[in-house]
Design a protein around this motif. Structure first.
Motif, PDB file in Angstrom:
ATOM      1  N   ILE A  41      10.457 -11.256  -2.922  1.00  0.00           N
ATOM      2  CA  ILE A  41       9.539 -11.344  -1.781  1.00  0.00           C
ATOM      3  C   ILE A  41       9.220  -9.956  -1.241  1.00  0.00           C
ATOM      4  CG2 ILE A  41       9.304 -12.129   0.602  1.00  0.00           C
ATOM      5  CD1 ILE A  41       8.916 -14.310  -1.429  1.00  0.00           C
ATOM      6  N   PHE A  42      10.237  -9.105  -1.117  1.00  0.00           N
ATOM      7  CA  PHE A  42      10.014  -7.767  -0.575  1.00  0.00           C
ATOM      8  C   PHE A  42       9.143  -6.922  -1.512  1.00  0.00           C
ATOM      9  CE2 PHE A  42      14.114  -8.583   1.766  1.00  0.00           C
ATOM     10  CZ  PHE A  42      13.494  -8.706   3.010  1.00  0.00           C
ATOM     11  N   THR A  43       9.279  -7.117  -2.808  1.00  0.00           N
ATOM     12  CA  THR A  43       8.413  -6.402  -3.741  1.00  0.00           C
ATOM     13  C   THR A  43       6.968  -6.842  -3.572  1.00  0.00           C
ATOM     14  OG1 THR A  43      10.239  -6.239  -5.333  1.00  0.00           O
ATOM     15  CG2 THR A  43       8.016  -5.852  -6.174  1.00  0.00           C
ATOM     16  N   CYS A  44       6.760  -8.137  -3.353  1.00  0.00           N
ATOM     17  CA  CYS A  44       5.398  -8.639  -3.104  1.00  0.00           C
ATOM     18  C   CYS A  44       4.850  -8.112  -1.787  1.00  0.00           C
ATOM     19  CB  CYS A  44       5.402 -10.165  -3.114  1.00  0.00           C
ATOM     20  SG  CYS A  44       5.792 -10.898  -4.721  1.00  0.00           S
ATOM     21  N   ILE A  45       5.712  -8.016  -0.779  1.00  0.00           N
ATOM     22  CA  ILE A  45       5.282  -7.443   0.500  1.00  0.00           C
ATOM     23  C   ILE A  45       4.890  -5.977   0.305  1.00  0.00           C
ATOM     24  CG2 ILE A  45       6.056  -6.773   2.807  1.00  0.00           C
ATOM     25  CD1 ILE A  45       7.791  -9.282   2.841  1.00  0.00           C
ATOM     26  N   ALA A  46       5.668  -5.254  -0.503  1.00  0.00           N
ATOM     27  CA  ALA A  46       5.334  -3.860  -0.796  1.00  0.00           C
ATOM     28  C   ALA A  46       3.959  -3.758  -1.452  1.00  0.00           C
ATOM     29  CB  ALA A  46       6.405  -3.252  -1.710  1.00  0.00           C
ATOM     30  N   PHE A  47       3.658  -4.694  -2.348  1.00  0.00           N
ATOM     31  CA  PHE A  47       2.333  -4.733  -2.982  1.00  0.00           C
ATOM     32  C   PHE A  47       1.230  -4.851  -1.925  1.00  0.00           C
ATOM     33  CE2 PHE A  47      -1.086  -7.671  -4.209  1.00  0.00           C
ATOM     34  CZ  PHE A  47      -1.696  -6.949  -5.222  1.00  0.00           C
ATOM     35  N   LEU A  48       1.414  -5.742  -0.955  1.00  0.00           N
ATOM     36  CA  LEU A  48       0.400  -5.951   0.082  1.00  0.00           C
ATOM     37  C   LEU A  48       0.270  -4.730   0.997  1.00  0.00           C
ATOM     38  CD1 LEU A  48       1.222  -9.663   1.059  1.00  0.00           C
ATOM     39  CD2 LEU A  48      -0.648  -8.827  -0.394  1.00  0.00           C
ATOM     40  N   VAL A  49       1.379  -4.048   1.242  1.00  0.00           N
ATOM     41  CA  VAL A  49       1.339  -2.858   2.095  1.00  0.00           C
ATOM     42  C   VAL A  49       0.599  -1.716   1.407  1.00  0.00           C
ATOM     43  CG1 VAL A  49       2.764  -1.075   3.170  1.00  0.00           C
ATOM     44  CG2 VAL A  49       3.417  -3.478   3.369  1.00  0.00           C
ATOM     45  N   ILE A  50       0.849  -1.551   0.121  1.00  0.00           N
ATOM     46  CA  ILE A  50       0.269  -0.433  -0.632  1.00  0.00           C
ATOM     47  C   ILE A  50      -1.192  -0.685  -0.988  1.00  0.00           C
ATOM     48  CG2 ILE A  50       0.407   0.803  -2.843  1.00  0.00           C
ATOM     49  CD1 ILE A  50       3.429   0.357  -2.739  1.00  0.00           C
ATOM     50  N   LEU A  51      -1.566  -1.949  -1.161  1.00  0.00           N
ATOM     51  CA  LEU A  51      -2.892  -2.294  -1.675  1.00  0.00           C
ATOM     52  C   LEU A  51      -4.044  -1.588  -0.954  1.00  0.00           C
ATOM     53  CD1 LEU A  51      -4.550  -3.944  -3.666  1.00  0.00           C
ATOM     54  CD2 LEU A  51      -4.471  -5.864  -2.055  1.00  0.00           C
ATOM     55  N   PRO A  52      -4.111  -1.576   0.383  1.00  0.00           N
ATOM     56  CA  PRO A  52      -5.263  -0.912   1.032  1.00  0.00           C
ATOM     57  C   PRO A  52      -5.360   0.572   0.713  1.00  0.00           C
ATOM     58  CG  PRO A  52      -4.109  -2.338   2.582  1.00  0.00           C
ATOM     59  CD  PRO A  52      -3.241  -2.234   1.373  1.00  0.00           C
ATOM     60  N   THR A  53      -4.209   1.230   0.464  1.00  0.00           N
ATOM     61  CA  THR A  53      -4.248   2.677   0.224  1.00  0.00           C
ATOM     62  C   THR A  53      -4.864   3.012  -1.133  1.00  0.00           C
ATOM     63  OG1 THR A  53      -2.047   2.816  -0.818  1.00  0.00           O
ATOM     64  CG2 THR A  53      -2.139   2.885   1.585  1.00  0.00           C
ATOM     65  N   VAL A  54      -4.737   2.124  -2.112  1.00  0.00           N
ATOM     66  CA  VAL A  54      -5.267   2.444  -3.447  1.00  0.00           C
ATOM     67  C   VAL A  54      -6.772   2.199  -3.524  1.00  0.00           C
ATOM     68  CG1 VAL A  54      -3.064   1.877  -4.497  1.00  0.00           C
ATOM     69  CG2 VAL A  54      -4.852   0.138  -4.435  1.00  0.00           C
ATOM     70  N   TRP A  55      -7.360   1.641  -2.483  1.00  0.00           N
ATOM     71  CA  TRP A  55      -8.812   1.413  -2.487  1.00  0.00           C
ATOM     72  C   TRP A  55      -9.596   2.675  -2.134  1.00  0.00           C
ATOM     73  CZ3 TRP A  55      -8.405  -3.808   0.601  1.00  0.00           C
ATOM     74  CH2 TRP A  55      -8.024  -4.818  -0.290  1.00  0.00           C
ATOM     75  N   PHE A  56      -8.919   3.692  -1.609  1.00  0.00           N
ATOM     76  CA  PHE A  56      -9.612   4.941  -1.284  1.00  0.00           C
ATOM     77  C   PHE A  56     -10.133   5.572  -2.566  1.00  0.00           C
ATOM     78  CE2 PHE A  56      -6.773   4.766   2.460  1.00  0.00           C
ATOM     79  CZ  PHE A  56      -7.720   4.938   3.462  1.00  0.00           C
ATOM     80  N   ARG A  57     -11.404   5.959  -2.563  1.00  0.00           N
ATOM     81  CA  ARG A  57     -11.992   6.613  -3.730  1.00  0.00           C
ATOM     82  C   ARG A  57     -12.145   8.107  -3.515  1.00  0.00           C
ATOM     83  NH1 ARG A  57     -16.620   5.609  -6.007  1.00  0.00           N
ATOM     84  NH2 ARG A  57     -15.752   5.542  -8.112  1.00  0.00           N
ATOM     85  N   LYS A  58     -11.952   8.586  -2.301  1.00  0.00           N
ATOM     86  CA  LYS A  58     -12.033  10.013  -2.024  1.00  0.00           C
ATOM     87  C   LYS A  58     -10.625  10.530  -1.749  1.00  0.00           C
ATOM     88  CE  LYS A  58     -16.741  10.087  -0.128  1.00  0.00           C
ATOM     89  NZ  LYS A  58     -17.592  10.486   1.019  1.00  0.00           N
ATOM     90  N   LEU A  59     -10.119  11.332  -2.658  1.00  0.00           N
ATOM     91  CA  LEU A  59      -8.763  11.836  -2.513  1.00  0.00           C
ATOM     92  C   LEU A  59      -8.617  12.743  -1.295  1.00  0.00           C
ATOM     93  CD1 LEU A  59      -7.612  12.651  -6.138  1.00  0.00           C
ATOM     94  CD2 LEU A  59      -7.045  10.684  -4.730  1.00  0.00           C
ATOM     95  N   SER A  60      -9.730  13.318  -0.823  1.00  0.00           N
ATOM     96  CA  SER A  60      -9.633  14.175   0.353  1.00  0.00           C
ATOM     97  C   SER A  60      -9.151  13.406   1.569  1.00  0.00           C
ATOM     98  CB  SER A  60     -11.001  14.804   0.652  1.00  0.00           C
ATOM     99  OG  SER A  60     -11.983  13.792   0.853  1.00  0.00           O
ATOM    100  N   THR A  61      -9.332  12.079   1.559  1.00  0.00           N
ATOM    101  CA  THR A  61      -8.897  11.246   2.668  1.00  0.00           C
ATOM    102  C   THR A  61      -7.380  11.183   2.754  1.00  0.00           C
ATOM    103  OG1 THR A  61     -10.857   9.890   2.294  1.00  0.00           O
ATOM    104  CG2 THR A  61      -9.181   8.988   3.762  1.00  0.00           C
ATOM    105  N   ILE A  62      -6.715  11.267   1.626  1.00  0.00           N
ATOM    106  CA  ILE A  62      -5.272  11.034   1.609  1.00  0.00           C
ATOM    107  C   ILE A  62      -4.484  12.172   0.978  1.00  0.00           C
ATOM    108  CG2 ILE A  62      -5.392   8.518   1.614  1.00  0.00           C
ATOM    109  CD1 ILE A  62      -5.304   8.575  -1.408  1.00  0.00           C
ATOM    110  N   SER A  63      -5.154  13.252   0.544  1.00  0.00           N
ATOM    111  CA  SER A  63      -4.440  14.293  -0.186  1.00  0.00           C
ATOM    112  C   SER A  63      -3.384  14.987   0.675  1.00  0.00           C
ATOM    113  CB  SER A  63      -5.425  15.340  -0.718  1.00  0.00           C
ATOM    114  OG  SER A  63      -6.114  15.957   0.352  1.00  0.00           O
ATOM    115  N   TYR A  64      -3.591  15.005   2.001  1.00  0.00           N
ATOM    116  CA  TYR A  64      -2.613  15.671   2.848  1.00  0.00           C
ATOM    117  C   TYR A  64      -1.275  14.947   2.836  1.00  0.00           C
ATOM    118  CZ  TYR A  64      -3.448  11.949   6.237  1.00  0.00           C
ATOM    119  OH  TYR A  64      -3.548  10.722   6.860  1.00  0.00           O
TER     120      TYR A  64
END
Length: 490
Positions: free
Chosen positions: A201-224
């Motif tokens: 269950i916790f691994t699935c929760i981790a998937f849901l937490v991480i999912l929005p971050t991988v949708w960024f297409r501009k690395l400048s948004t998250i490179s810091y």
């Protein structure tokens, strides 16, 4: 991605991106051009990113995360200072693999630290050989270019394939780490969904937490966020010391002097830890004075003017691994877990800070690590969509592709939820080959004529020796890690 730098990197990788665009750090995603792009004839008089914008492939080379634009913008020489390059290189060399150093020392004994030093030396040599290949030719901007020069027909494809395997393996390890850490935070959770409980269950929760971050297409948004991994590792080490001194855990557990049978385990852990060295050539090209890069990596003191960036960063990373290895093993002894923060009593304040810092690390790294693969696939697949002229549908397709990649990584973590075995396997099989064996082969191929001369043959013999020892260690570590995985699954 040593580190996951991850890669750790490894983790990892991972950790694996040496980019910090705001400070001019040399960071390029470890990818290459796809098969389609490889056949695309470039106008050598223009920067690659500019040409792609004009051809309609990319819309904004300064923000586009595809490999061509990113490498053209991030690997430009003349940006990073000596200090910035040293920090970038150091950040690459530490990650979640560093937190496994205590586990390696406990399993292998104190003499396992000799394995750490030998591993660091071999990986340092691999990095130096790649940089030596780049020095005479300013058109070589990264490791992939060196591979293509050595073996024009298949060198680039080979390195890219190993990069991708390294990234995906490191991210599986990161996902497992999140599940382990969340289980430690909520040990008595009684969540049950569709019959699944506990770590699943916790691994699935981790998937849901991480999912929005991988949708960024501009690395400048998250490179810091790339520096958070290094900060969290340092915070965890401080918390480890505080727990041992202030909370009376002590440093009195027995640790063996040497357990030869477990040398492959230590080898797998430490090779994973230094797995991001394949990206160090990007830091080299980012410096104002690239000749000082080898200075950043480390060189014997009688020659302080050479090889100091490379040497210094390796020395600091190795020292950090030694500190974590000794302190963690003597604090917890036989109870030392694959990640040292999991051994800390969860009720202590220092433990809570370390646990949460380590939990957040994969969240900040996933998008950076996954972006090279997702951008490469998008470059191949999205232009072939029948609705490619509709930007909203293309963006939706991009999100679906990235979600599918993350879902595949999550499934891997659910099937093989064993962090130590995953990093040992990736380190022994992929990192050794990518960061030690291949650099030696490419260097010999490029400089073979000079190496066969009488006065240079000792250098050739030394390189062959490194390849043989690395290959034997890698095979042994791979076999042991696979055997452990099979045994645990059965």
């Amino acid at each position: 991605m040593g580190s996951l730098s991850p890669r750790d990197h490894h983790q990892q990788g991972f950790h694996l991106l040496a980019n910090n665009s705001s400070s001019g750090g040399g960071g390029e995603s470890p990818t290459q051009e796809s098969t389609d792009r490889s056949s695309y004839k470039r106008d050598e008089s223009k920067p690659r990113a500019e040409e792609l914008v004009e051809s309609g492939r990319c819309t904004d080379s300064r923000a586009c995360p595809c490999v061509d634009c990113l490498s053209d913008n991030a690997a430009q020489p003349g940006h990073s200072t000596f200090f910035q390059a040293t920090i970038n290189a150091f950040v690459l060399l530490i990650g979640l693999g560093t937190l496994s150093s205590a586990y390696a020392v406990e399993r292998c004994g104190f003499l396992g630290l000799a394995v750490l030093c030998i591993t660091a030396t071999f990986f340092w040599m691999g990095s130096k050989l790649v940089c030596l290949c780049m020095e005479p030719d300013e058109s070589l901007r990264n490791y992939q270019d060196v591979a293509a020069k050595a073996f024009p027909r298949w060198g680039r494809l080979l390195i890219t394939t190993f990069f991708y395997i390294d990234i995906l393996g490191s991210l599986v390890g990161y996902m497992v780490s999140m599940g382990d850490t969340m289980l430690l935070i909520f040990p008595r959770s009684h969540l049950r969904v569709l019959g699944f409980t506990g770590k699943t269950i916790f691994t699935c929760i981790a998937f849901l937490v991480i999912l929005p971050t991988v949708w960024f297409r501009k690395l400048s948004t998250i490179s810091y966020l790339s520096f958070w991994c290094a900060i969290s590792i340092l915070v965890t080490i401080v918390c480890l010391l505080v727990a041992g001194i202030k909370n009376n855990i002590g440093f009195d557990q027995d640790v063996a002097v040497f357990r030869p049978r477990n040398v492959p385990i230590a080898t797998g852990v430490y090779t994973f830890t230094f797995g991001a060295t394949a990206v160090l050539p990007n830091v080299y090209r980012s410096m104002k004075s690239p000749g000082r890069f080898s200075e950043v990596l480390l060189h014997p003191l009688p020659l302080p003017h050479k090889n100091f960036v490379l040497t210094l960063s390796f020395a600091m990373a190795t020292l950090l691994n030694v500190i974590v290895g000794i302190i963690g093993s003597v604090m917890f002894g036989a109870q030392t877990k694959a990640q040292v923060h999991l051994s800390m009593p969860p009720n202590l304040l220092a433990s809570k800070v370390a646990i949460w810092a380590t939990l957040i690390t994969p969240v900040t790294q996933f998008a950076l690590f996954l972006s090279p693969i997702s951008c490469e696939l998008e470059g191949v697949l999205l232009p072939r969509l029948p609705w490619r002229s509709d930007s909203r549908l293309v963006h939706a397709a991009s999100m679906a592709l990235r979600t599918a990649l993350l879902l595949g990584i999550t499934l891997g973590a659910l099937l093989f939820p064993y962090f130590a075995n995953i990093i040992e396997l990736i380190g022994s099989s992929v990192s050794v080959t990518l960061c030690v064996v291949f650099p030696c082969v490419f260097y010999v191929k490029i400089f073979y004529r000079s190496l066969i001369q009488a006065q240079q043959r000792w250098r050739l013999v030394g390189i062959v020796g490194i390849v043989v020892v690395s290959a034997l260690a890698g095979v042994a570590g791979t076999v042991v890690s696979i055997q452990d995985l099979v045994r645990k699954k059965n």
